[in-house]
Design an enzyme around this catalytic site. Structure first.
Site, PDB file in Angstrom:
ATOM      1  N   SER A  47       0.830  -1.206   0.000  1.00 37.90           N
ATOM      2  CA  SER A  47       0.000   0.000   0.000  1.00 37.90           C
ATOM      3  C   SER A  47       0.865   1.256   0.000  1.00 37.90           C
ATOM      4  CB  SER A  47      -0.944   0.006   1.203  1.00 37.90           C
ATOM      5  OG  SER A  47      -0.219  -0.029   2.421  1.00 37.90           O
ATOM      6  N   GLU A  48       2.011   1.210   0.698  1.00 35.09           N
ATOM      7  CA  GLU A  48       2.931   2.343   0.683  1.00 35.09           C
ATOM      8  C   GLU A  48       4.363   1.862   0.902  1.00 35.09           C
ATOM      9  OE1 GLU A  48       1.144   6.187   2.638  1.00 35.09           O
ATOM     10  OE2 GLU A  48       0.126   4.422   3.448  1.00 35.09           O
ATOM     11  N   THR A  49       5.303   2.623   0.343  1.00 31.97           N
ATOM     12  CA  THR A  49       6.728   2.416   0.583  1.00 31.97           C
ATOM     13  C   THR A  49       7.307   3.755   1.021  1.00 31.97           C
ATOM     14  OG1 THR A  49       6.972   0.624  -1.021  1.00 31.97           O
ATOM     15  CG2 THR A  49       8.953   1.873  -0.472  1.00 31.97           C
TER      16      THR A  49
END
Length: 334
Positions: A47-49
């Protein structure tokens, strides 16, 4: 071929494979272009990095940048930021003194989206573990949804399933990211929700606010104090959906923070004599996750005597994987 080290952590949980996954990349030694950051993010496809760099502000300890797989940079502070600070503490990348016999709090500063904000790291000596508290931007209230009945039907619910304690579906934010917060009458209604598809969800969000990014559904958990806003600590279950995500989000700090301010605004959460309140949000249960987000609410006055509301996310994490990932060639296009 140059490479950078990474860690994957499950945030808002201390149990492997139960938190919200986050890829954390050490970018202190490499000069990475925006395209390279986006390519690495897309490769992880979480979903996020989030990448951490040396700070450009003398007031900060680290600079952070966070991306979605589609290349959009995220400025809001949720699991994407809290998870990085947990990793920095756990990996001995923070200048901490020798542990003492009691829990200790340490304050650091992060550079995110052009702002420098404080971060509190707590070392729990009883278990040699860490929790992190991050201050979100000032909460803001926006429009309410004009048609709760239509919203309920679009989610496979009955009109009476929307709302409790007189709370309305309303858009809130603590950054540039706005979410539509929807109170539901019961855990049964929360579990029954079905989101027909991206376009249907987007249509409902736009009815409330063209800038709304996601749908945050919440309801009081069984045993939630006395209810009716008579306590300064409350517990909820929540679910989150967004047209920009392929599935349900296991934990959404960028919505849980505004939720505390929303509850206080509508008198569904009280504060004590110190102006402090707290909510506990359990999320991800329907997707095999068990995330727990704590939000600390603080209410005070500024120099002009105006009320100021602040929210802090509190949580920890657990490491799932670590390794190195190749740095994309500068000629590679996103």
């Amino acid at each position: 071929m140059p490479s950078v080290s990474f860690t994957i952590a499950d945030v808002f949980s201390t149990t492997l494979y139960k938190g919200n996954p986050l890829a954390i990349v050490d970018a202190r030694e490499e000069t990475l272009t925006d395209t390279q950051l986006k390519l690495i993010t897309r490769q992880f496809n979480l979903s996020e990095t989030t990448f951490f760099f040396p700070p450009t502000s003398p007031k900060a300890d680290f600079k952070l940048r966070s991306f979605l797989p589609d290349g959009k940079e995220v400025i809001g502070a949720g699991h994407n930021i809290l998870g990085v600070w947990w990793h920095l503490a756990q990996a001995n990348l923070l200048p901490l003194p020798v542990p003492q016999a009691a829990d200790e709090n340490f304050v650091f500063h992060q550079e995110l989206g052009g702002q420098v904000m404080p971060v509190r790291v707590t070392r729990h000596t009883s278990a040699i573990s860490f929790s992190v508290s991050i201050r979100q931007s000032t909460p803001h209230a926006h429009a309410t949804h004009p048609d709760p009945t239509g919203l309920a039907l679009s989610l496979g619910l009955r009109p009476e399933d929307i709302g409790f304690e007189g709370l309305p579906p309303q858009v809130m934010s603590t950054s540039t990211t706005r979410h539509l917060l929807v109170p539901l009458s019961s855990v049964a209604a929360l579990n029954q929700v079905t989101v027909a598809g991206r376009e249907a969800l987007l249509a409902q969000l736009r009815r409330a606010d063209n800038a709304a990014y996601g749908l945050y559904l919440f309801t009081p958990e069984a045993g939630d104090g006395d209810g009716e806003g008579t306590t300064n600590t409350r517990a909820f279950q929540a679910r989150f959906f967004s047209p920009g995500m392929s599935g349900e989000d296991p934990a959404t700090g960028s919505a849980a923070g505004p939720l505390a301010a929303y509850l206080y605004r509508h008198r569904a959460l009280k504060v004590d004599g110190r102006g402090a309140g707290k909510i506990i949000v359990r999320q991800g249960l329907r997707v095999g996750r068990e995330c727990v987000i704590e939000v600390e609410l603080g209410v005070g006055k500024n120099e002009d005597g105006e009320e100021v509301v602040e929210v802090d996310l509190v949580g920890g994490g657990v490491q799932v994987a670590e390794g190195r990932i190749a740095v994309p060639d500068v000629s590679t296009q996103f």
